[in-house]
Enzyme design. Structure first.
Site, PDB file in Angstrom:
ATOM      1  N   HIS A  72      -5.203  14.769 -26.389  1.00 56.07           N
ATOM      2  CA  HIS A  72      -5.554  13.384 -26.048  1.00 56.07           C
ATOM      3  C   HIS A  72      -6.407  12.750 -27.141  1.00 56.07           C
ATOM      4  O   HIS A  72      -6.255  11.556 -27.438  1.00 56.07           O
ATOM      5  CB  HIS A  72      -6.343  13.342 -24.725  1.00 56.07           C
ATOM      6  CG  HIS A  72      -5.477  13.518 -23.517  1.00 56.07           C
ATOM      7  ND1 HIS A  72      -5.926  14.120 -22.359  1.00 56.07           N
ATOM      8  CD2 HIS A  72      -4.186  13.181 -23.285  1.00 56.07           C
ATOM      9  CE1 HIS A  72      -4.936  14.134 -21.468  1.00 56.07           C
ATOM     10  NE2 HIS A  72      -3.885  13.586 -22.007  1.00 56.07           N
ATOM     11  N   ARG A 130       0.819  -1.229   0.000  1.00 53.65           N
ATOM     12  CA  ARG A 130       0.000   0.000   0.000  1.00 53.65           C
ATOM     13  C   ARG A 130       0.850   1.276   0.000  1.00 53.65           C
ATOM     14  O   ARG A 130       0.418   2.316   0.459  1.00 53.65           O
ATOM     15  CB  ARG A 130      -0.974   0.013   1.173  1.00 53.65           C
ATOM     16  CG  ARG A 130      -1.935  -1.160   1.134  1.00 53.65           C
ATOM     17  CD  ARG A 130      -3.033  -1.064   2.150  1.00 53.65           C
ATOM     18  NE  ARG A 130      -3.889  -2.236   2.033  1.00 53.65           N
ATOM     19  CZ  ARG A 130      -3.595  -3.435   2.547  1.00 53.65           C
ATOM     20  NH1 ARG A 130      -2.482  -3.587   3.228  1.00 53.65           N
ATOM     21  NH2 ARG A 130      -4.407  -4.445   2.375  1.00 53.65           N
ATOM     22  N   LYS A 133       1.345  11.773 -10.238  1.00 55.34           N
ATOM     23  CA  LYS A 133       0.405  10.907 -10.971  1.00 55.34           C
ATOM     24  C   LYS A 133       1.178   9.704 -11.497  1.00 55.34           C
ATOM     25  O   LYS A 133       2.228   9.868 -12.128  1.00 55.34           O
ATOM     26  CB  LYS A 133      -0.212  11.652 -12.157  1.00 55.34           C
ATOM     27  CG  LYS A 133      -1.322  12.604 -11.777  1.00 55.34           C
ATOM     28  CD  LYS A 133      -2.032  13.068 -13.036  1.00 55.34           C
ATOM     29  CE  LYS A 133      -3.025  14.152 -12.747  1.00 55.34           C
ATOM     30  NZ  LYS A 133      -3.680  14.634 -13.984  1.00 55.34           N
ATOM     31  N   ARG A 190      -5.106  22.546 -10.502  1.00 52.45           N
ATOM     32  CA  ARG A 190      -4.239  21.636 -11.282  1.00 52.45           C
ATOM     33  C   ARG A 190      -4.760  21.453 -12.703  1.00 52.45           C
ATOM     34  O   ARG A 190      -4.004  21.116 -13.606  1.00 52.45           O
ATOM     35  CB  ARG A 190      -4.123  20.285 -10.564  1.00 52.45           C
ATOM     36  CG  ARG A 190      -3.123  19.362 -11.231  1.00 52.45           C
ATOM     37  CD  ARG A 190      -2.731  18.172 -10.373  1.00 52.45           C
ATOM     38  NE  ARG A 190      -1.746  17.370 -11.096  1.00 52.45           N
ATOM     39  CZ  ARG A 190      -0.987  16.428 -10.567  1.00 52.45           C
ATOM     40  NH1 ARG A 190      -1.096  16.156  -9.302  1.00 52.45           N
ATOM     41  NH2 ARG A 190      -0.111  15.761 -11.306  1.00 52.45           N
ATOM     42  N   HIS A 202      -4.448  19.810 -23.848  1.00 54.14           N
ATOM     43  CA  HIS A 202      -4.517  18.350 -23.775  1.00 54.14           C
ATOM     44  C   HIS A 202      -5.852  17.768 -24.202  1.00 54.14           C
ATOM     45  O   HIS A 202      -5.929  16.565 -24.458  1.00 54.14           O
ATOM     46  CB  HIS A 202      -4.177  17.874 -22.358  1.00 54.14           C
ATOM     47  CG  HIS A 202      -2.704  17.918 -22.058  1.00 54.14           C
ATOM     48  ND1 HIS A 202      -1.958  19.075 -22.169  1.00 54.14           N
ATOM     49  CD2 HIS A 202      -1.828  16.957 -21.681  1.00 54.14           C
ATOM     50  CE1 HIS A 202      -0.705  18.819 -21.858  1.00 54.14           C
ATOM     51  NE2 HIS A 202      -0.595  17.539 -21.559  1.00 54.14           N
ATOM     52  N   LYS A 209       5.036  23.533 -12.214  1.00 58.70           N
ATOM     53  CA  LYS A 209       4.264  22.318 -11.947  1.00 58.70           C
ATOM     54  C   LYS A 209       4.221  22.043 -10.447  1.00 58.70           C
ATOM     55  O   LYS A 209       3.167  21.701  -9.892  1.00 58.70           O
ATOM     56  CB  LYS A 209       4.831  21.112 -12.708  1.00 58.70           C
ATOM     57  CG  LYS A 209       3.969  19.887 -12.455  1.00 58.70           C
ATOM     58  CD  LYS A 209       3.899  18.878 -13.557  1.00 58.70           C
ATOM     59  CE  LYS A 209       2.817  17.842 -13.224  1.00 58.70           C
ATOM     60  NZ  LYS A 209       2.879  16.643 -14.020  1.00 58.70           N
ATOM     61  N   ASN A 235      -3.736  20.992 -17.898  1.00 60.47           N
ATOM     62  CA  ASN A 235      -4.362  20.272 -19.002  1.00 60.47           C
ATOM     63  C   ASN A 235      -4.481  21.137 -20.268  1.00 60.47           C
ATOM     64  O   ASN A 235      -5.049  20.693 -21.270  1.00 60.47           O
ATOM     65  CB  ASN A 235      -5.750  19.819 -18.544  1.00 60.47           C
ATOM     66  CG  ASN A 235      -6.148  18.510 -19.179  1.00 60.47           C
ATOM     67  OD1 ASN A 235      -5.304  17.663 -19.440  1.00 60.47           O
ATOM     68  ND2 ASN A 235      -7.431  18.358 -19.444  1.00 60.47           N
ATOM     69  N   GLU A 268       5.402  20.581 -23.667  1.00 65.49           N
ATOM     70  CA  GLU A 268       4.950  20.834 -22.288  1.00 65.49           C
ATOM     71  C   GLU A 268       5.617  22.094 -21.729  1.00 65.49           C
ATOM     72  O   GLU A 268       5.043  22.797 -20.912  1.00 65.49           O
ATOM     73  CB  GLU A 268       5.240  19.630 -21.385  1.00 65.49           C
ATOM     74  CG  GLU A 268       4.512  18.343 -21.779  1.00 65.49           C
ATOM     75  CD  GLU A 268       3.000  18.368 -21.499  1.00 65.49           C
ATOM     76  OE1 GLU A 268       2.492  19.327 -20.884  1.00 65.49           O
ATOM     77  OE2 GLU A 268       2.335  17.400 -21.931  1.00 65.49           O
ATOM     78  N   HIS A 325       3.077  12.057 -27.429  1.00 67.35           N
ATOM     79  CA  HIS A 325       2.210  12.903 -26.619  1.00 67.35           C
ATOM     80  C   HIS A 325       2.476  14.394 -26.892  1.00 67.35           C
ATOM     81  O   HIS A 325       1.560  15.172 -27.126  1.00 67.35           O
ATOM     82  CB  HIS A 325       2.463  12.549 -25.149  1.00 67.35           C
ATOM     83  CG  HIS A 325       1.702  13.358 -24.164  1.00 67.35           C
ATOM     84  ND1 HIS A 325       0.337  13.230 -23.994  1.00 67.35           N
ATOM     85  CD2 HIS A 325       2.106  14.317 -23.285  1.00 67.35           C
ATOM     86  CE1 HIS A 325      -0.056  14.060 -23.048  1.00 67.35           C
ATOM     87  NE2 HIS A 325       0.988  14.734 -22.599  1.00 67.35           N
ATOM     88  N   GLU A 343      -6.041  17.315  -8.231  1.00 66.26           N
ATOM     89  CA  GLU A 343      -6.759  17.864  -9.369  1.00 66.26           C
ATOM     90  C   GLU A 343      -8.225  18.162  -9.053  1.00 66.26           C
ATOM     91  O   GLU A 343      -9.136  17.766  -9.775  1.00 66.26           O
ATOM     92  CB  GLU A 343      -6.655  16.916 -10.566  1.00 66.26           C
ATOM     93  CG  GLU A 343      -6.843  17.622 -11.890  1.00 66.26           C
ATOM     94  CD  GLU A 343      -6.396  16.758 -13.066  1.00 66.26           C
ATOM     95  OE1 GLU A 343      -5.845  17.321 -14.004  1.00 66.26           O
ATOM     96  OE2 GLU A 343      -6.593  15.531 -13.035  1.00 66.26           O
TER      97      GLU A 343
END
Ligand SMILES: NC(=O)c1ccc[n+]([C@@H]2O[C@H](COP(=O)([O-])OP(=O)(O)OC[C@H]3O[C@@H](n4cnc5c(N)ncnc54)[C@H](O)[C@@H]3O)[C@@H](O)[C@H]2O)c1
Length: 338
Positions: free
Chosen positions: A230, A104, A126, A219, A226, A205, A223, A168, A242, A215
């Site tokens: 995406h 965990r 993430k 945050r 994106h 960031k 995006n 980015e 990407h 998020e």
């Protein structure tokens, strides 16, 4: 986060006192990973277990995560042991996910070796893998205990991978730090001021993620570009980089904001000019619009049936465009269609 030239020594420093270390790395970095493992072994006395995974998205598979967990089990990994993700965003995503789940949650030190990894993937917590249901749908938030960005690693990175990472960096410039744009306009290769570009991008960031780790609010600005990006990745079945997809997405978001009356024409135009000079694509197939619209509708960041876009109200002034008029969406696409 440590950024510098020849700073891999920081990896061992951040692992002091660990009995076992698992070092996840891609095939491409076998030699460098061997040297890093040796250094960590010598300086910390830890038993270091290199875990090699394939290059690219093939690393972000459940089967690879299972192999890592099996190896941790065989090595008797405890909560006090640590993992290292040494590679591009695919490897740091996998290593972070494996670490988040084992017992965990065990510590992970991220050592990104691509520009995209340094300015984006390895920072912010993430982690995740790709599954048949989609890319990045299975994952966990798991903050690294340290991130070591050794700029010397970028010397062997192929030019297209470096340019993809710059997408980015450009995004960060537009949403929060226009000084980045000036640096890249002076040297679109990004090679002269790489350290500053990485430090400033990571700074933005880190600030945004610290304020909103999961998020729930701010945050979301990360995006920017994106939503269409995406969708292009999905339509291309993830064969596009990407960063290349995000580049088209940035120009689209800028045109959308301009046509919605929120962004001035010179700032919108600056997106296309800079991304073209960096060597990134700024246009996509005209006939793909219906498929892209559908892909955006099922994007995990969409809310219900409504589309939501991060847009600019000016330089470094991000906002949200919620449920835009379909005619404006299509008109903005005409600006990037070829
Ligand atoms: N977690 C996040 O917040 C986040 C953010 C952005 C992207 N991502 C993920 O990151 C991934 C993309 O990462 P990427 O662009 O780094 O791709 P990547 O990890 O596939 O690396 C690109 C290629 O370069 C090779 N490579 C890596 N470092 C090298 C080096 N120093 N020299 C030579 N070759 C090297 C890799 O083996 C690979 O073949 C995607 O899966 C994306 O979903 C995650």
């Amino acid at each position: 986060v440590v950024v510098g030239d020849e700073v891999l020594g920081e990896v061992a420093a951040s692992l002091a006192g660990r009995a076992r270390v698992a070092l996840v790395h891609p095939v491409a970095l076998r030699g460098a990973a061997g040297l890093l493992a040796e250094e960590v072994r010598e300086r910390t006395g830890a038993a270091v277990h290199p875990l090699e995974v394939p290059d690219g998205e093939a690393a972000k598979q459940l089967a690879r995560a299972e192999e890592c967990w099996d190896a941790l089990g065989r090595a008797g990994f405890t909560r006090d042991d640590a993992m290292v993700g040494f590679g591009g965003g695919t490897v740091t995503d996998l290593a972070g996910f494996v670490a988040a789940c084992w017992l965990r949650g065990v510590d992970v030190v991220q050592v990104p070796t691509t520009l995209l990894g340094m300015v984006d993937a390895a920072v912010g917590g993430k982690t995740g893998i790709d599954t048949p249901a989609g890319k990045n749908l299975v994952g966990a938030f798991h903050q690294p205990v340290a991130v070591v960005c050794d700029l010397a690693m970028l010397r062997t990175l192929p030019a297209e991978e470096f340019a993809a990472g710059l997408a980015e960096v450009v995004k960060t410039g537009f949403i929060a730090d226009p000084g980045i744009l000036a640096l890249l306009e002076a040297d679109p290769s990004g090679r002269a001021e790489t350290r500053q570009l990485v430090e400033r991008s990571v700074g933005v960031k880190a600030e945004v993620v610290s304020a909103d780790p999961r998020e729930a609010g701010r945050r979301e600005i990360l995006n920017y570009g994106h939503t269409l990006g995406h969708a292009i990745e999905r339509v291309e079945d993830y064969t596009w980089r990407h960063g290349a997809a995000v580049s088209v997405g940035l120009v689209y978001a800028a045109e959308l904001a301009r046509l919605a009356g929120r962004l001035d024409a010179p700032t919108a135009g600056r997106h296309r000019d800079l991304l073209e000079r960096v060597g990134l694509p700024t246009a996509y197939r005209a006939d793909a619009w219906p498929a892209l619209r559908e892909a955006m509708r099922v994007d995990k960041k969409a809310r219900g049936a409504r589309l939501r876009f991060v847009v600019l109200d000016g330089l470094a002034a991000p906002g949200i465009l919620d449920d835009p008029d379909p005619a404006v969406l299509a008109a903005a696409y005409a600006e990037v269609a070829r």
